[in-house]
Design an enzyme around this catalytic site. Structure first.
Site, PDB file in Angstrom:
ATOM      1  N   GLY A 136       0.825  -1.208   0.000  1.00 12.02           N
ATOM      2  CA  GLY A 136       0.000   0.000   0.000  1.00 12.02           C
ATOM      3  C   GLY A 136       0.857   1.255   0.000  1.00 12.02           C
ATOM      4  N   ARG A 145       1.109  -5.104  -5.812  1.00 11.84           N
ATOM      5  CA  ARG A 145       1.271  -6.387  -5.124  1.00 11.84           C
ATOM      6  C   ARG A 145       1.605  -7.428  -6.181  1.00 11.84           C
ATOM      7  NH1 ARG A 145      -0.302  -5.032  -0.095  1.00 11.84           N
ATOM      8  NH2 ARG A 145      -1.902  -3.407   0.102  1.00 11.84           N
ATOM      9  N   ASP A 177       5.020  -4.942   6.259  1.00 16.62           N
ATOM     10  CA  ASP A 177       5.452  -6.283   6.658  1.00 16.62           C
ATOM     11  C   ASP A 177       5.425  -7.285   5.499  1.00 16.62           C
ATOM     12  OD1 ASP A 177       2.699  -6.305   6.515  1.00 16.62           O
ATOM     13  OD2 ASP A 177       2.394  -7.284   8.449  1.00 16.62           O
ATOM     14  N   THR A 200       4.235   2.647   5.754  1.00  9.69           N
ATOM     15  CA  THR A 200       2.866   2.167   5.911  1.00  9.69           C
ATOM     16  C   THR A 200       2.126   3.102   6.853  1.00  9.69           C
ATOM     17  OG1 THR A 200       1.469   0.414   6.840  1.00  9.69           O
ATOM     18  CG2 THR A 200       3.721   0.541   7.659  1.00  9.69           C
ATOM     19  N   ASP A 260      -0.236   2.363   8.768  1.00 14.30           N
ATOM     20  CA  ASP A 260      -0.752   1.648   9.939  1.00 14.30           C
ATOM     21  C   ASP A 260       0.146   1.741  11.167  1.00 14.30           C
ATOM     22  OD1 ASP A 260      -3.017   0.879   8.610  1.00 14.30           O
ATOM     23  OD2 ASP A 260      -2.236  -1.072   8.016  1.00 14.30           O
ATOM     24  N   ASP A 295       2.407  -0.221  12.201  1.00 14.63           N
ATOM     25  CA  ASP A 295       2.322  -1.515  12.883  1.00 14.63           C
ATOM     26  C   ASP A 295       3.587  -2.355  12.781  1.00 14.63           C
ATOM     27  OD1 ASP A 295       2.117  -1.953  10.164  1.00 14.63           O
ATOM     28  OD2 ASP A 295       0.404  -3.329  10.303  1.00 14.63           O
ATOM     29  N   ARG A 301      -6.271  -2.208   9.676  1.00 13.08           N
ATOM     30  CA  ARG A 301      -6.743  -3.589   9.525  1.00 13.08           C
ATOM     31  C   ARG A 301      -6.415  -4.430  10.749  1.00 13.08           C
ATOM     32  NH1 ARG A 301      -3.709  -6.106   4.851  1.00 13.08           N
ATOM     33  NH2 ARG A 301      -2.134  -6.221   6.474  1.00 13.08           N
TER      34      ARG A 301
END
Length: 327
Positions: free
Chosen positions: A15, A76, A107, A130, A132, A134, A176
């Site tokens: 992303g 992707r 990741d 990213t 996120d 995360d 997510r």
């Protein structure tokens, strides 16, 4: 003996995130500064397999620092998950004389980079890009600050209409598997509550929260919902609350990919610049299969294995603060 790379390639994968262009710019200009050849790979791992390469120089990355997205594009790649796809990618790198790779992504991107590096003994460093936030091994990931600021800008506007009509808005933000965006947005926006993967919010808790708000004469409210929460999707939550509070005007807003776009914040531009330089300098001192990150204002290198498998935990102090401030 340490083999110092002479020709570095850079790609963006997974992303997109605001600040990726700033990271690419830092990688390119650092490579040029240290006298290394630098090549951009378009369309992520797909471009690596297809040989979609373009040699870059310091002028190639002018005027991109303030732009969202990634000018190298991202995609992707199912083919890169296969040994045949990775073999084609390696052959393209070898044919071009590229001997080191910088991967900007999350990741999933680092998982692919780790496998590729182990299969072909190829030097790879990751840069965390990213929204996120995360990834273990860095306090912040590139794009997170911009995404959170975008969410706040939208929520502030939603509050204007909520207060005009005494409405309850459920606002879904990205996340997510993590609630980093949701929690910070909730605190910064003064939300009534936050629902995210890291907490075990129940419907009973929501009912109690909304009842308490009514008793405190809070008639316009916002609940921030992370898309990956455990309670259910935002429409299921909305339908439940409409059944419990038929007198309330309950609305749903999904911010979606708005959070991925836009010009990166100052914080993200500086973070991306620091990490882009760190990735190149890491390659030059022999670092491999690691992610460059910033923790407590210091550059660190975390093995891909740890960055991928260890969890980045939300600061419990922020959860405690949010609980206090939602009375």
């Amino acid at each position: 003996m340490l083999k110092i790379p002479t020709h570095i390639a850079v790609l963006t994968s997974g992303g997109d995130a605001p600040g990726m262009n700033a990271a690419i710019r830092a990688v390119v200009r650092s490579a040029v500064y240290y006298g290394k050849k630098i090549t951009g790979i378009y369309n992520g791992y797909e471009g690596l397999i297809n040989g979609n390469f373009q040699e870059l120089n310091s002028r190639s990355v002018k005027y991109i620092l303030n732009q969202g997205g990634t000018f190298l594009k991202s995609a992707r790649s199912d083919r890169f998950r296969t040994p045949e796809g990775r073999k084609q990618a390696y052959d393209n790198l070898a044919k071009t004389g590229i001997d080191a790779l910088i991967v900007i992504g999350g990741d999933g991107s680092f998982t692919g980079a780790k496998i590729f590096s182990e299969e072909y003994d190829f030097q790879v460093i990751g840069v965390p890009g990213t929204i996120d936030n995360d990834l273990y091994g860095t306090d912040f990931t590139i794009g997170y600050d911009t995404a959170t600021n975008t969410a706040i800008e939208c929520i502030d506007k939603i509050r204007d209409t909520a207060s005009s009509h005494d409405r309850l808005f459920l606002v879904e933000v990205m996340g997510r598997d993590s609630g980093f965006i949701a929690l910070r947005s909730a605190i910064a926006a003064g939300a009534l509550d936050v629902i995210m993967p890291e907490n075990d919010t129940t419907y009973d808790h929501l009912v109690e929260t909304i009842n308490r708000a009514g008793k405190n004469k809070k008639f316009s409210n916002i609940i921030v919902v992370a898309e990956g929460n455990k309670l259910g999707n935002i429409f299921e939550i909305s339908n439940f609350l409409k059944g419990k509070f038929p007198h309330l005007d309950i609305k749903v807003t999904i911010l979606g990919h708005l959070q991925r776009g836009g010009s990166p914040t100052v914080y993200d531009r500086v973070l991306a610049s620091k990490l882009g330089v760190a990735a190149v300098e890491g390659l030059l001192i022999g670092r491999n299969k690691v992610m460059a990150g910033v923790m407590h204002q210091q550059i660190i290198y975390t093995p891909f294995e740890e960055a991928i498998t260890r969890k980045a935990y939300i600061n419990p102090e922020l959860i405690r603060i949010n609980k206090i401030l939602t009375i």
